[in-house]
Design a protein around this motif. Sequence first.
Motif, PDB file in Angstrom:
ATOM      1  N   GLY A 267      41.948  31.190  29.903  1.00 54.54           N
ATOM      2  CA  GLY A 267      40.711  31.394  30.666  1.00 54.54           C
ATOM      3  C   GLY A 267      40.639  32.736  31.375  1.00 54.54           C
ATOM      4  O   GLY A 267      39.636  33.051  32.010  1.00 54.54           O
ATOM      5  N   ILE A 268      41.710  33.540  31.283  1.00 56.10           N
ATOM      6  CA  ILE A 268      41.658  34.899  31.848  1.00 56.10           C
ATOM      7  C   ILE A 268      41.888  35.889  30.708  1.00 56.10           C
ATOM      8  O   ILE A 268      42.864  35.766  29.964  1.00 56.10           O
ATOM      9  CB  ILE A 268      42.741  35.142  32.927  1.00 56.10           C
ATOM     10  N   PRO A 285      40.134  45.274  35.270  1.00 60.38           N
ATOM     11  CA  PRO A 285      39.154  44.204  35.063  1.00 60.38           C
ATOM     12  C   PRO A 285      39.797  42.934  34.499  1.00 60.38           C
ATOM     13  O   PRO A 285      40.687  43.019  33.650  1.00 60.38           O
ATOM     14  CB  PRO A 285      38.196  44.812  34.034  1.00 60.38           C
ATOM     15  N   ALA A 286      39.360  41.790  34.994  1.00 60.64           N
ATOM     16  CA  ALA A 286      39.788  40.498  34.431  1.00 60.64           C
ATOM     17  C   ALA A 286      38.521  39.696  34.162  1.00 60.64           C
ATOM     18  O   ALA A 286      37.625  39.639  35.007  1.00 60.64           O
ATOM     19  CB  ALA A 286      40.685  39.766  35.416  1.00 60.64           C
ATOM     20  N   VAL A 287      38.457  39.094  32.966  1.00 58.02           N
ATOM     21  CA  VAL A 287      37.278  38.302  32.592  1.00 58.02           C
ATOM     22  C   VAL A 287      37.646  36.823  32.689  1.00 58.02           C
ATOM     23  O   VAL A 287      38.647  36.384  32.108  1.00 58.02           O
ATOM     24  CB  VAL A 287      36.816  38.676  31.162  1.00 58.02           C
ATOM     25  N   PHE A 288      36.861  36.076  33.466  1.00 61.63           N
ATOM     26  CA  PHE A 288      37.129  34.654  33.675  1.00 61.63           C
ATOM     27  C   PHE A 288      36.166  33.849  32.814  1.00 61.63           C
ATOM     28  O   PHE A 288      34.961  33.845  33.045  1.00 61.63           O
ATOM     29  CB  PHE A 288      36.965  34.303  35.157  1.00 61.63           C
ATOM     30  N   ILE A 365      44.468  33.639  42.802  1.00 65.13           N
ATOM     31  CA  ILE A 365      43.705  33.398  41.561  1.00 65.13           C
ATOM     32  C   ILE A 365      44.301  32.203  40.806  1.00 65.13           C
ATOM     33  O   ILE A 365      43.589  31.275  40.415  1.00 65.13           O
ATOM     34  CB  ILE A 365      43.713  34.663  40.664  1.00 65.13           C
ATOM     35  N   LEU A 366      45.618  32.208  40.641  1.00 64.55           N
ATOM     36  CA  LEU A 366      46.254  31.165  39.824  1.00 64.55           C
ATOM     37  C   LEU A 366      46.170  29.788  40.475  1.00 64.55           C
ATOM     38  O   LEU A 366      46.197  28.760  39.790  1.00 64.55           O
ATOM     39  CB  LEU A 366      47.706  31.550  39.516  1.00 64.55           C
ATOM     40  N   SER A 367      46.016  29.770  41.815  1.00 65.70           N
ATOM     41  CA  SER A 367      45.883  28.467  42.494  1.00 65.70           C
ATOM     42  C   SER A 367      44.556  27.795  42.142  1.00 65.70           C
ATOM     43  O   SER A 367      44.377  26.601  42.394  1.00 65.70           O
ATOM     44  CB  SER A 367      45.972  28.658  44.019  1.00 65.70           C
ATOM     45  N   LEU A 368      43.630  28.554  41.539  1.00 66.58           N
ATOM     46  CA  LEU A 368      42.319  27.992  41.181  1.00 66.58           C
ATOM     47  C   LEU A 368      42.294  27.453  39.749  1.00 66.58           C
ATOM     48  O   LEU A 368      41.265  26.999  39.265  1.00 66.58           O
ATOM     49  CB  LEU A 368      41.238  29.072  41.315  1.00 66.58           C
ATOM     50  N   ARG A 369      43.460  27.531  39.087  1.00 70.38           N
ATOM     51  CA  ARG A 369      43.544  27.096  37.695  1.00 70.38           C
ATOM     52  C   ARG A 369      43.133  25.649  37.497  1.00 70.38           C
ATOM     53  O   ARG A 369      43.350  24.824  38.378  1.00 70.38           O
ATOM     54  CB  ARG A 369      44.989  27.222  37.215  1.00 70.38           C
ATOM     55  N   LYS A 370      42.617  25.373  36.316  1.00 71.72           N
ATOM     56  CA  LYS A 370      42.266  23.995  35.930  1.00 71.72           C
ATOM     57  C   LYS A 370      43.480  23.089  35.988  1.00 71.72           C
ATOM     58  O   LYS A 370      44.577  23.522  35.681  1.00 71.72           O
ATOM     59  CB  LYS A 370      41.778  23.991  34.468  1.00 71.72           C
ATOM     60  N   GLY A 371      43.294  21.840  36.341  1.00 77.20           N
ATOM     61  CA  GLY A 371      44.325  20.817  36.194  1.00 77.20           C
ATOM     62  C   GLY A 371      45.451  20.892  37.114  1.00 77.20           C
ATOM     63  O   GLY A 371      45.935  21.180  37.993  1.00 77.20           O
TER      64      GLY A 371
END
Length: 371
Positions: A267-268, A285-288, A365-371
């Motif tokens: 997802g990134i 730049p990072a695309v989400f 950012i990574l704390s917002l990851r799915k699941g």
Amino acid sequence: MGNILVTRSSMPSFEEYCEEIRKLWDSHWLTNMGAEHRELQRQLEEYFGCPHVVLYTNGHLALENVIAAMDFPKGGEVITTPFTFASTTHAIVRNGLTPVFCDVNHKDYTMDVEKIEALITEKTVAIVPVHVYGNLCDVDAIGAIAKKHGLKVIYDAAHAFAVKYRGVSSACFGDASMFSFHATKVFNTIEGGAVCFSEDSLTETLNDMKNFGIRGPESVVYVGGNAKMNEFQAAMGICNLRHLDAEIAKRGRVAARYREHLEGVPGIRLCRPQKDVEPNYAYFPAVFDGFGATRDQVFEALRCEGITARKYFYPLTNAFECYRDLPTAGLEKTPIAAFLADRVLTLPMYADLAMEDVDRICGIILSLRKG
Ligand code: T4K
């Protein structure tokens, strides 16, 4: 912990800058192509390996002037991309030309060279591609298309200072390249910019344009304006150029640390290093897309922790209030750019960004990851 902004200007030490500007107190010569201006111009011509560099008070006027210098017929069409800062499109329109928006590619977000030829009409006069984020456009393909159709190519190289392709500076492609030396750039002169080119006759035209068309105390030959770089700006450039390689190396370490955390995370999407290109790490730049959170949610989560990332480049220029009613505008014409503009976030990037701060940003950012 202090706030972190998307970037922070590189500066020499206070003492080094004072030493450089001390001469100005002796000479009282503050602007109008003085000794510092001439020295920076010489150093940049050598640095770029480019025959001509004309310095400007900012990048935007440099771009506006070099387009004007080409003397295109009013109403001519210029193929460009909307995934850029306002300046690129404004410089075209302020010259009485029509921007025709070409989509960008998914790989490095520069002009999609497969889509250029379909946009060429009998009114097309030029291509103005953007080396966005310091990613180099496909200069070989763009050069070949321009040659085939007799078009000029002016690169918006605002982000591409110090970038090289197969050992050749980004200043050396197309008919001309414009650089921004704004405070936010890899190399800054506080505000500033330049046009780089090899065609000898362009030097005189650009100098006329940036200095009222004055050739001598009693000779004014051209209806020019004023866009000169002053001596304090040039002095800052001379100091910053001394430290450029070290600053870029530090940026490279910041980029590598981001990659350690974010590369391969579902997802990134990150830009891949470009083949045969020496990068400058101007932006990160990072695309989400399909990540646990949307770009806007990531932006907010960082903001709550005092970290200001930026949505460069949202909105697209073809969605600006001043352009969206143009017949050539319309987001459906540039779907990849529209996709990116809704999903991209440029993360804080500057030479002195601490590794712990990069770790913290990535942790949020990574704390917002799915699941
Ligand atoms: N073409 C392209 C593709 C460009 O990106 C640009 C400029 C141009 C043409 C035109 O070149 P110039 O005429 O500007 O030379 C910033 C810059 O002002 C602009 O130069 C740049 N592109 C654009 C991408 O970014 P803002 O409105 O985002 O700037 P601002 O004031 O929000 O600053 C961003 C961050 O930079 C701040 O949060 C902190 C840091 N900063 C800012 C300033 C002013 C510093 O560390 N020092 C400073 O002095 O437009």
